[in-house]
Design an enzyme around this catalytic site. Structure first.
Site, mmCIF file in Angstrom:
data_model
loop_
_atom_site.group_PDB
_atom_site.id
_atom_site.type_symbol
_atom_site.label_atom_id
_atom_site.label_comp_id
_atom_site.label_asym_id
_atom_site.label_seq_id
_atom_site.Cartn_x
_atom_site.Cartn_y
_atom_site.Cartn_z
ATOM 1 N N ARG A 9 0.886 -1.182 0.064
ATOM 2 C CA ARG A 9 -0.107 -0.065 -0.086
ATOM 3 C C ARG A 9 0.873 1.333 0.050
ATOM 4 O O ARG A 9 0.369 2.412 -0.240
ATOM 5 C CB ARG A 9 -0.925 0.083 1.207
ATOM 6 C CG ARG A 9 -1.889 -1.213 1.241
ATOM 7 C CD ARG A 9 -2.674 -1.600 2.574
ATOM 8 N NE ARG A 9 -1.462 -1.427 3.430
ATOM 9 C CZ ARG A 9 -1.516 -1.432 4.788
ATOM 10 N NH1 ARG A 9 -2.525 -1.064 5.176
ATOM 11 N NH2 ARG A 9 -0.242 -1.455 5.792
ATOM 12 N N HIS A 26 -8.116 -10.235 2.077
ATOM 13 C CA HIS A 26 -7.851 -11.302 1.292
ATOM 14 C C HIS A 26 -9.051 -11.398 -0.144
ATOM 15 O O HIS A 26 -8.714 -11.390 -1.140
ATOM 16 C CB HIS A 26 -7.927 -12.646 1.760
ATOM 17 C CG HIS A 26 -6.982 -13.012 2.529
ATOM 18 N ND1 HIS A 26 -6.794 -14.318 3.355
ATOM 19 C CD2 HIS A 26 -5.842 -12.217 3.023
ATOM 20 C CE1 HIS A 26 -5.696 -14.039 4.029
ATOM 21 N NE2 HIS A 26 -4.869 -12.939 3.822
ATOM 22 N N LYS A 59 -4.047 -18.181 4.340
ATOM 23 C CA LYS A 59 -5.173 -18.599 5.244
ATOM 24 C C LYS A 59 -5.284 -17.509 6.460
ATOM 25 O O LYS A 59 -4.331 -16.617 6.466
ATOM 26 C CB LYS A 59 -4.719 -19.878 6.002
ATOM 27 C CG LYS A 59 -3.385 -20.369 6.388
ATOM 28 C CD LYS A 59 -2.648 -19.449 7.371
ATOM 29 C CE LYS A 59 -3.446 -19.234 8.733
ATOM 30 N NZ LYS A 59 -2.437 -18.219 9.642
ATOM 31 N N ASP A 85 -6.438 -17.183 12.757
ATOM 32 C CA ASP A 85 -5.004 -17.081 12.666
ATOM 33 C C ASP A 85 -4.425 -18.603 12.693
ATOM 34 O O ASP A 85 -3.695 -19.028 12.095
ATOM 35 C CB ASP A 85 -4.314 -16.063 13.369
ATOM 36 C CG ASP A 85 -3.690 -15.219 12.571
ATOM 37 O OD1 ASP A 85 -4.348 -14.092 11.969
ATOM 38 O OD2 ASP A 85 -2.439 -15.210 12.353
ATOM 39 N N ARG A 140 -5.918 -8.532 17.504
ATOM 40 C CA ARG A 140 -7.034 -7.796 18.355
ATOM 41 C C ARG A 140 -7.797 -7.196 17.826
ATOM 42 O O ARG A 140 -8.987 -6.501 18.413
ATOM 43 C CB ARG A 140 -6.106 -6.825 19.485
ATOM 44 C CG ARG A 140 -5.188 -7.919 20.348
ATOM 45 C CD ARG A 140 -6.007 -8.896 21.526
ATOM 46 N NE ARG A 140 -6.753 -7.659 22.327
ATOM 47 C CZ ARG A 140 -6.038 -7.450 23.529
ATOM 48 N NH1 ARG A 140 -4.825 -7.762 23.992
ATOM 49 N NH2 ARG A 140 -6.702 -6.770 24.283
HETATM 50 N N1 LIG Z 1 1.032 -19.524 6.226
HETATM 51 C C1 LIG Z 1 1.602 -19.225 7.443
HETATM 52 O O1 LIG Z 1 2.494 -19.926 8.066
HETATM 53 C C2 LIG Z 1 1.298 -18.027 7.805
HETATM 54 C C3 LIG Z 1 1.953 -17.286 8.924
HETATM 55 C C4 LIG Z 1 1.630 -16.088 9.416
HETATM 56 C C5 LIG Z 1 0.635 -15.445 8.828
HETATM 57 N N2 LIG Z 1 -0.116 -16.092 7.933
HETATM 58 C C6 LIG Z 1 -1.230 -15.265 7.273
HETATM 59 O O2 LIG Z 1 -0.648 -14.327 6.315
HETATM 60 C C7 LIG Z 1 -1.449 -12.892 6.394
HETATM 61 C C8 LIG Z 1 -0.605 -12.045 6.811
HETATM 62 O O3 LIG Z 1 -0.188 -12.420 8.193
HETATM 63 P P1 LIG Z 1 1.282 -11.661 8.623
HETATM 64 O O4 LIG Z 1 1.871 -12.080 9.933
HETATM 65 O O5 LIG Z 1 2.282 -11.656 7.579
HETATM 66 O O6 LIG Z 1 0.858 -10.098 8.845
HETATM 67 P P2 LIG Z 1 1.715 -8.622 9.014
HETATM 68 O O7 LIG Z 1 3.135 -9.074 9.231
HETATM 69 O O8 LIG Z 1 0.917 -7.807 9.639
HETATM 70 O O9 LIG Z 1 1.697 -8.293 7.438
HETATM 71 C C9 LIG Z 1 0.455 -8.119 6.677
HETATM 72 C C10 LIG Z 1 0.749 -7.090 5.634
HETATM 73 O O10 LIG Z 1 -0.286 -6.899 4.716
HETATM 74 C C11 LIG Z 1 -0.571 -5.245 4.552
HETATM 75 N N3 LIG Z 1 -1.515 -4.816 5.300
HETATM 76 C C12 LIG Z 1 -1.607 -4.467 6.788
HETATM 77 N N4 LIG Z 1 -2.871 -4.148 7.123
HETATM 78 C C13 LIG Z 1 -3.634 -4.001 5.865
HETATM 79 C C14 LIG Z 1 -4.895 -3.712 5.603
HETATM 80 N N5 LIG Z 1 -5.666 -3.279 6.554
HETATM 81 N N6 LIG Z 1 -5.405 -3.980 4.654
HETATM 82 C C15 LIG Z 1 -4.721 -4.350 3.522
HETATM 83 N N7 LIG Z 1 -3.156 -4.649 3.357
HETATM 84 C C16 LIG Z 1 -2.797 -4.454 4.956
HETATM 85 C C17 LIG Z 1 0.814 -4.643 5.114
HETATM 86 O O11 LIG Z 1 1.689 -4.634 3.857
HETATM 87 P P3 LIG Z 1 1.738 -3.318 3.102
HETATM 88 O O12 LIG Z 1 2.203 -2.296 3.870
HETATM 89 O O13 LIG Z 1 2.978 -3.520 2.283
HETATM 90 O O14 LIG Z 1 0.535 -3.182 2.405
HETATM 91 C C18 LIG Z 1 1.406 -5.943 6.308
HETATM 92 O O15 LIG Z 1 2.723 -5.559 6.239
HETATM 93 C C19 LIG Z 1 -2.552 -13.223 7.370
HETATM 94 O O16 LIG Z 1 -3.672 -13.907 6.611
HETATM 95 C C20 LIG Z 1 -1.985 -14.684 8.024
HETATM 96 O O17 LIG Z 1 -3.136 -15.609 8.543
HETATM 97 C C21 LIG Z 1 0.100 -17.235 7.302
#
Ligand SMILES: NC(=O)c1ccc[n+]([C@@H]2O[C@H](COP(=O)([O-])OP(=O)(O)OC[C@H]3O[C@@H](n4cnc5c(N)ncnc54)[C@H](OP(=O)(O)O)[C@@H]3O)[C@@H](O)[C@H]2O)c1
Length: 343
Positions: free
Chosen positions: A50, A92, A110, A191, A180
C-alpha cells in the site's frame, strides 16, 4: 500450450519458470519470498504494497526487479504469472479478487477470507474466469501430512474415531496488534484455529455439528477457544486455539486399531509416530529437499504448468467447508466482524 497463454501468465515463461508477484510486505510475505526465490523454476519478479516506500524496501531486501506502491500495478504487470496474497485476512477478498479480475492466478494466505460468503465469491470469480485459485494451506502440501492421510486411508489405524489438535501462542498480543482488531479478522480462530480445523476436516470432512466456547477480548475477538466437532459416523474432534497460552500445538488421530501422533508444530511436521495396536511404534519421515512454504509453491507451479485451475491437495470445496466451520464457531462464541453485517 500456446504462446498467447504463456504471455497471459497461465503457465509461466517458455523456459518453464513461474514468475511470482508478492502482494503485501509483512511477516509471511517475507518468509514466503525468501523460500520461493531459492527454488528452481521460480522467480519473484514484482512486489506490491500500500506504500511505495515499503514496496521498495522489500524489493531491495529480496532483490526483486519491480516494486509497486499499489496493488493495481502488480496485477496488471504482464510478467507476473501468479499473485501471492499475504495481507491480513480482511483484505484477502479484495486483493485476490482484484488479481483474478485482472486475469491472474492466485495463491491466497489462510484464513482464506473472513467468512464463507467472501470465500464463495472468490471461488465463483475464479471459476467464472477459469483461473487457478488456492488457499495457502501449506499443511495440506506437506509430504509428511500426505503420507499420514495415505496410511489412514489404507486402514493403518482402523476407523478414525477422534482427532485432537491445538495451536496456541502465549503472546502477549497488545490491543494495537492485528490479532486484536475485529476489522482485520482478529482473534485466535482465523489465524491459528484454522490449522486444527483444517487438519480435522482433512481426515473426517466437514462436520455435522459444531460446538465451541471462548474467552473474548475487550475488542470482541476470541483469545482462547475450544471446539468440539461431531460427525454422523460418531467421530469427534476436540480442537483448541489460543493467543494467550502457548499450548503444545500437537495433533493425535485415534482410530479403532491404533493412533498417529504428530509432534509440536503438527501443521509443518518433519515426522510422525504410528502406533498400530499390538506392534512397536513406527516413526515415519519423508525426505523431500523442500521446506514447508516451498511445498505449497511447488504445488501451485505444478498446477499452473499442467493447466489445472484447482489443486487436488488443497481443493476449493475443502477451503469453503473450513470457512463454514469457522463461521459456525464464531457464531457459537459471539465473535462478529464488521464484514458479517453485509451478509
Ligand atoms: N502460512 C503461514 O504460516 C502464515 C504465517 C503467518 C501469517 N499467515 C497469514 O498471512 C496473512 C498476513 O499475516 P502476517 O503475519 O504476514 O501479517 P503482517 O506481518 O501484519 O503483514 C501483513 C501485511 O499486509 C499489509 N496490510 C496491513 N494491514 C492491511 C490492511 N488493513 N489492508 C490491506 N493490507 C494490509 C501490510 O503490507 P503493506 O504495508 O505492504 O501493504 C502488512 O505488512 C494473514 O492472513 C495470516 O493468517 C500465514
Amino acid at each position: 500450450m500456446t504462446a498467447e497463454q504463456d504471455r497471459n501468465g497461465v503457465a509461466g515463461t517458455g523456459d518453464g519458470t513461474t514468475r511470482w508477484g508478492i502482494l503485501a510486505t509483512g511477516g509471511i510475505a517475507a518468509t514466503f519470498t525468501a523460500d520461493v526465490r531459492r527454488m528452481a523454476g521460480a522467480e519473484v519478479v514484482a512486489v506490491a504494497s500500500r506504500s511505495e516506500a515499503s514496496a521498495k524496501a522489500f524489493a531491495d531486501r529480496f532483490d526483486i526487479p519491480r516494486a509497486y506502491g499499489d496493488w493495481a500495478g502488480l496485477v496488471a504487470d504482464p510478467d507476473v504469472d501468479v499473485v501471492y496474497v499475504a495481507t491480513p485476512h480482511s483484505a484477502h477478498r479484495a486483493a485476490a479478487g482484484l488479481a483474478l479480475e485482472a486475469g491472474k492466478p492466485v495463491l491466497c494466505e489462510k484464513a482464506f477470507t473472513l467468512n464463507s460468503r467472501e470465500a464463495g465469491e472468490l471461488v465463483a470469480l475464479a471459476q467464472e474466469r477459469g483461473l487457478f485459485l488456492m488457499e495457502a494451506m501449506w499443511m495440506y502440501c506437506s509430504p509428511v501430512i500426505r503420507r499420514m492421510t495415505e496410511l489412514i486411508a489404507d486402514g493403518a489405524i482402523g476407523e478414525v474415531r477422534t482427532v485432537q489438535a491445538d495451536f496456541g501462542l502465549q503472546g502477549p498480543f497488545g490491543p494495537e496488534h492485528r490479532l486484536r482488531d475485529p476489522a482485520l479478522g482478529g482473534g485466535a480462530l482465523l489465524d491459528l484455529g484454522v490449522y486444527p480445523v483444517s487438519f480435522a476436516q482433512l481426515i473426517l470432512g466437514e462436520p455435522d455439528r459444531v460446538q465451541a466456547d471462548a474467552l473474548l477480548s475487550p475488542e470482541g475477538v476470541d483469545l482462547n477457544t475450544g471446539m468440539l466437532l461431531g460427525w454422523e459416523s460418531g467421530a469427534t474432534a476436540l480442537l483448541s486455539c489460543s493467543v494467550t497460552a502457548g499450548t503444545p500445538s500437537t495433533a493425535t488421530v485415534t482410530g479403532t486399531a491404533g493412533r498417529i501422533e504428530l509432534p509440536s508444530g503438527f501443521f509443518a511436521p518433519d515426522a510422525f509416530v504410528l502406533h498400530r495396536d499390538g506392534r512397536e511404534p513406527e516413526q515415519h519421515t519423508v525426505e523431500s529437499g523442500l521446506t514447508g512454504m516451498q511445498h505449497e509453491a511447488a504445488e501451485v507451479m505444478r498446477c499452473l504448468r499442467a493447466g489445472e485451475t484447482e489443486s487436488p491437495l488443497v481443493p476449493l470445496d475443502g477451503s469453503l467447508a473450513v470457512m463454514r466451520t469457522l463461521d459456525a464457531v464464531r457464531e457459537r462464541v459471539g465473535v462478529r466482524y464488521p464484514v458479517d453485517e453485509a451478509a
